[in-house]
Design a protein around this motif. Structure first.
Motif, mmCIF file in Angstrom:
data_model
loop_
_atom_site.group_PDB
_atom_site.id
_atom_site.type_symbol
_atom_site.label_atom_id
_atom_site.label_comp_id
_atom_site.label_asym_id
_atom_site.label_seq_id
_atom_site.Cartn_x
_atom_site.Cartn_y
_atom_site.Cartn_z
ATOM 1 N N VAL A 1 -14.550 4.758 -0.868
ATOM 2 C CA VAL A 1 -14.260 5.994 -1.590
ATOM 3 C C VAL A 1 -13.501 6.946 -0.674
ATOM 4 O O VAL A 1 -13.825 7.074 0.503
ATOM 5 C CB VAL A 1 -15.570 6.642 -2.139
ATOM 6 N N VAL A 2 -12.464 7.566 -1.238
ATOM 7 C CA VAL A 2 -11.705 8.580 -0.502
ATOM 8 C C VAL A 2 -12.050 9.927 -1.125
ATOM 9 O O VAL A 2 -11.979 10.093 -2.350
ATOM 10 C CB VAL A 2 -10.186 8.322 -0.608
ATOM 11 N N ILE A 3 -12.471 10.879 -0.291
ATOM 12 C CA ILE A 3 -12.946 12.180 -0.785
ATOM 13 C C ILE A 3 -12.179 13.300 -0.086
ATOM 14 O O ILE A 3 -11.909 13.229 1.113
ATOM 15 C CB ILE A 3 -14.465 12.341 -0.517
ATOM 16 N N ARG A 4 -11.852 14.341 -0.859
ATOM 17 C CA ARG A 4 -11.178 15.494 -0.265
ATOM 18 C C ARG A 4 -12.215 16.373 0.429
ATOM 19 O O ARG A 4 -13.100 16.935 -0.221
ATOM 20 C CB ARG A 4 -10.459 16.292 -1.368
ATOM 21 N N ALA A 5 -12.145 16.440 1.760
ATOM 22 C CA ALA A 5 -13.085 17.236 2.550
ATOM 23 C C ALA A 5 -12.348 17.693 3.821
ATOM 24 O O ALA A 5 -12.529 17.141 4.893
ATOM 25 C CB ALA A 5 -14.332 16.416 2.900
ATOM 26 N N PRO A 6 -11.461 18.706 3.688
ATOM 27 C CA PRO A 6 -10.538 19.052 4.775
ATOM 28 C C PRO A 6 -11.213 19.437 6.090
ATOM 29 O O PRO A 6 -10.726 19.050 7.161
ATOM 30 C CB PRO A 6 -9.740 20.236 4.216
ATOM 31 N N LEU A 7 -12.321 20.189 6.031
ATOM 32 C CA LEU A 7 -12.956 20.618 7.289
ATOM 33 C C LEU A 7 -13.519 19.418 8.051
ATOM 34 O O LEU A 7 -13.403 19.326 9.272
ATOM 35 C CB LEU A 7 -14.076 21.629 7.013
ATOM 36 N N ILE A 8 -14.122 18.499 7.313
ATOM 37 C CA ILE A 8 -14.682 17.304 7.958
ATOM 38 C C ILE A 8 -13.549 16.449 8.519
ATOM 39 O O ILE A 8 -13.600 15.980 9.657
ATOM 40 C CB ILE A 8 -15.555 16.498 6.969
ATOM 41 N N ALA A 9 -12.485 16.287 7.726
ATOM 42 C CA ALA A 9 -11.337 15.478 8.176
ATOM 43 C C ALA A 9 -10.717 16.059 9.442
ATOM 44 O O ALA A 9 -10.244 15.329 10.307
ATOM 45 C CB ALA A 9 -10.300 15.392 7.064
ATOM 46 N N SER A 10 -10.746 17.382 9.576
ATOM 47 C CA SER A 10 -10.102 18.012 10.735
ATOM 48 C C SER A 10 -10.913 17.821 12.007
ATOM 49 O O SER A 10 -10.394 17.986 13.104
ATOM 50 C CB SER A 10 -9.874 19.505 10.471
ATOM 51 N N LYS A 11 -12.202 17.483 11.878
ATOM 52 C CA LYS A 11 -13.054 17.389 13.071
ATOM 53 C C LYS A 11 -13.599 16.002 13.345
ATOM 54 O O LYS A 11 -14.217 15.771 14.385
ATOM 55 C CB LYS A 11 -14.246 18.343 12.900
ATOM 56 N N ALA A 12 -13.424 15.063 12.423
ATOM 57 C CA ALA A 12 -14.074 13.748 12.549
ATOM 58 C C ALA A 12 -13.594 12.975 13.766
ATOM 59 O O ALA A 12 -12.428 13.060 14.154
ATOM 60 C CB ALA A 12 -13.809 12.934 11.284
ATOM 61 N N LYS A 13 -14.548 12.241 14.369
ATOM 62 C CA LYS A 13 -14.219 11.352 15.493
ATOM 63 C C LYS A 13 -14.931 10.017 15.261
ATOM 64 O O LYS A 13 -15.925 9.953 14.524
ATOM 65 C CB LYS A 13 -14.698 11.955 16.810
ATOM 66 N N ALA A 14 -14.432 8.970 15.949
ATOM 67 C CA ALA A 14 -15.018 7.633 15.798
ATOM 68 C C ALA A 14 -16.517 7.675 16.062
ATOM 69 O O ALA A 14 -16.966 8.273 17.041
ATOM 70 C CB ALA A 14 -14.340 6.663 16.766
ATOM 71 N N GLY A 15 -17.276 7.016 15.200
ATOM 72 C CA GLY A 15 -18.724 6.911 15.398
ATOM 73 C C GLY A 15 -19.528 7.940 14.635
ATOM 74 O O GLY A 15 -20.747 7.844 14.557
ATOM 75 N N GLN A 16 -18.858 8.945 14.059
ATOM 76 C CA GLN A 16 -19.618 9.997 13.371
ATOM 77 C C GLN A 16 -19.861 9.642 11.903
ATOM 78 O O GLN A 16 -19.263 8.702 11.374
ATOM 79 C CB GLN A 16 -18.861 11.325 13.481
ATOM 80 N N PHE A 17 -20.710 10.405 11.278
ATOM 81 C CA PHE A 17 -21.071 10.104 9.886
ATOM 82 C C PHE A 17 -21.211 11.400 9.091
ATOM 83 O O PHE A 17 -21.167 12.508 9.660
ATOM 84 C CB PHE A 17 -22.381 9.298 9.849
ATOM 85 N N VAL A 18 -21.333 11.246 7.789
ATOM 86 C CA VAL A 18 -21.613 12.402 6.926
ATOM 87 C C VAL A 18 -22.920 12.132 6.184
ATOM 88 O O VAL A 18 -23.354 10.978 6.077
ATOM 89 C CB VAL A 18 -20.490 12.648 5.880
ATOM 90 N N ILE A 19 -23.529 13.194 5.686
ATOM 91 C CA ILE A 19 -24.645 13.036 4.750
ATOM 92 C C ILE A 19 -24.172 13.579 3.414
ATOM 93 O O ILE A 19 -23.628 14.690 3.333
ATOM 94 C CB ILE A 19 -25.915 13.741 5.254
ATOM 95 N N LEU A 20 -24.355 12.780 2.420
ATOM 96 C CA LEU A 20 -23.745 13.062 1.125
ATOM 97 C C LEU A 20 -24.825 13.159 0.047
ATOM 98 O O LEU A 20 -25.838 12.474 0.114
ATOM 99 C CB LEU A 20 -22.788 11.892 0.838
ATOM 100 N N ARG A 21 -24.599 14.052 -0.910
ATOM 101 C CA ARG A 21 -25.479 14.114 -2.078
ATOM 102 C C ARG A 21 -24.592 14.082 -3.313
ATOM 103 O O ARG A 21 -23.686 14.899 -3.459
ATOM 104 C CB ARG A 21 -26.313 15.392 -2.031
ATOM 105 N N VAL A 22 -24.861 13.144 -4.197
ATOM 106 C CA VAL A 22 -23.968 12.931 -5.341
ATOM 107 C C VAL A 22 -24.093 14.060 -6.359
ATOM 108 O O VAL A 22 -23.099 14.589 -6.846
ATOM 109 C CB VAL A 22 -24.256 11.571 -6.017
ATOM 110 N N ASP A 23 -25.331 14.440 -6.675
ATOM 111 C CA ASP A 23 -25.532 15.529 -7.636
ATOM 112 C C ASP A 23 -26.808 16.268 -7.277
ATOM 113 O O ASP A 23 -27.496 15.911 -6.323
ATOM 114 C CB ASP A 23 -25.576 14.994 -9.083
ATOM 115 N N GLU A 24 -27.132 17.286 -8.038
ATOM 116 C CA GLU A 24 -28.256 18.141 -7.640
ATOM 117 C C GLU A 24 -29.605 17.421 -7.678
ATOM 118 O O GLU A 24 -30.570 17.868 -7.079
ATOM 119 C CB GLU A 24 -28.300 19.405 -8.503
#
Ligand code: FES
Length: 303
Positions: free
Chosen positions: A46-69
């Motif tokens: 999945v490709v997601i628009r998340a500019p702040l995360i994209a600007s800071k991401a480095k190899a090995g890092q991860f995100v925590i995601l919540r699909v809905d409330e």
């Protein structure tokens, strides 16, 4: 269950404070899905628009995601990122309710929030010859490792494994990046018949030498790799993906014993020295919510 719900609510409030986390939605439906593609049965990119995360991401890092409330928070490795377009790419396997719900979305849909980039970036330098081992959906991280290792002049031997040929991921991409690619499948449908750890053992017994081994995949696979390299004294790094809730070191959900000390995978990891990890404890903790997950799948999807 009630207590757990209350804890989740407190953590949710904490995470929804924009001064504390780097990128989280203040209004529902903030993070747009730009593309969703099936890579193998049950495994999607999945490709997601998340500019702040994209600007800071480095190899090995991860995100925590919540699909809905109503969804739970779950971690996913950042597979790729594009700073100029503000996009991040994640690869996930549809194994539980939340990943199934994510997999049902398509381009133009939204996910409720994403926190990240989290975790320490991979320590990348010129080690010499590095074996990078990826199993199943963990292959997403091997791609970012190999790319970063090659940028630092390493000779990279990639070992790619899956249950069967149709579940092998990113083979073409890894062949383009790596100096060598070796394939293993449990059923022998492609390459070496057996596990990645057995293929690594075979290479070592044939006289191959590695300055570093990096592995990511199912916990039993990472444990097996650690046991193969231990007698050779080869430094071995694995990336852990335990249950996570807040991703900021507060809830303790991701705790793991490393070198006899309690560490939190989200802030102390996710990468650790494989020879120091208490894999038995880790596997027990991963089984913790299996019954509840099965019940949830039955309720939501009638599985
Ligand atoms: S996810 Fe809560 S402490 Fe790591």
């Amino acid at each position: 269950m009630e207590t757990r719900k209350k804890i989740y609510n407190v953590i949710s409030e904490f995470l929804d404070n924009p001064q504390i986390v780097k990128e989280v939605s203040s209004t529902p439906k903030r993070f747009e899905i730009v593309d969703m593609k099936e890579l193998a049965p049950g495994i999607k990119r999945v490709v997601i628009r998340a500019p702040l995360i994209a600007s800071k991401a480095k190899a090995g890092q991860f995100v925590i995601l919540r699909v809905d409330e109503y969804g739970e928070r779950f971690p996913l490795t950042i597979f790729d990122w594009n700073k100029s377009e503000g996009l991040i790419t994640l690869i996930f396997q549809e194994v539980g309710v939340s990943t199934r719900k994510l997999g049902m979305l398509k381009a133009g849909d939204y996910v409720m929030d994403i926190v990240g980039p989290l975790g320490n970036p991979t320590e990348i330098k010129n080690y010499g010859t590095v074996a990078v081992i990826g199993g199943g959906v963990g292959t997403a991280l091997t791609y970012t490792w190999v790319r970063a290792l090659k940028a630092h002049g390493n000779y990279v031997v990639t070992i790619l494994g899956a249950r069967t040929e149709s579940l092998l991921l990113l083979e073409d991409e890894l062949r383009r990046l790596s100096d060598e690619v070796h394939i293993s499948t449990d059923d022998g449908s492609k390459g070496f018949k057996g596990f990645t750890s057995e293929l690594l053992k075979k290479l070592l017994e044939e006289g191959r030498r590695f300055d570093l081994v990096m592995a990511v995949g199912p916990v039993p696979m990472m444990r097996a790799v650690a046991e193969v390299t231990r007698p050779y004294g080869i430094k071995t790094i694995v990336s852990l993906n335990p249950i996570m809730v807040d991703g900021t070191g507060m809830c303790g959900a991701c705790r793991v014993k490393v070198g006899g000390e309690i560490k939190f995978a989200c802030v102390d990891g996710p990468e650790f020295d494989a020879h120091q990890i208490d894999f038995n404890q880790l596997m027990n903790r991963l089984r913790f919510y299996r019954d509840e997950e099965m019940k949830a799948l039955k309720t939501k999807f009638n599985d």
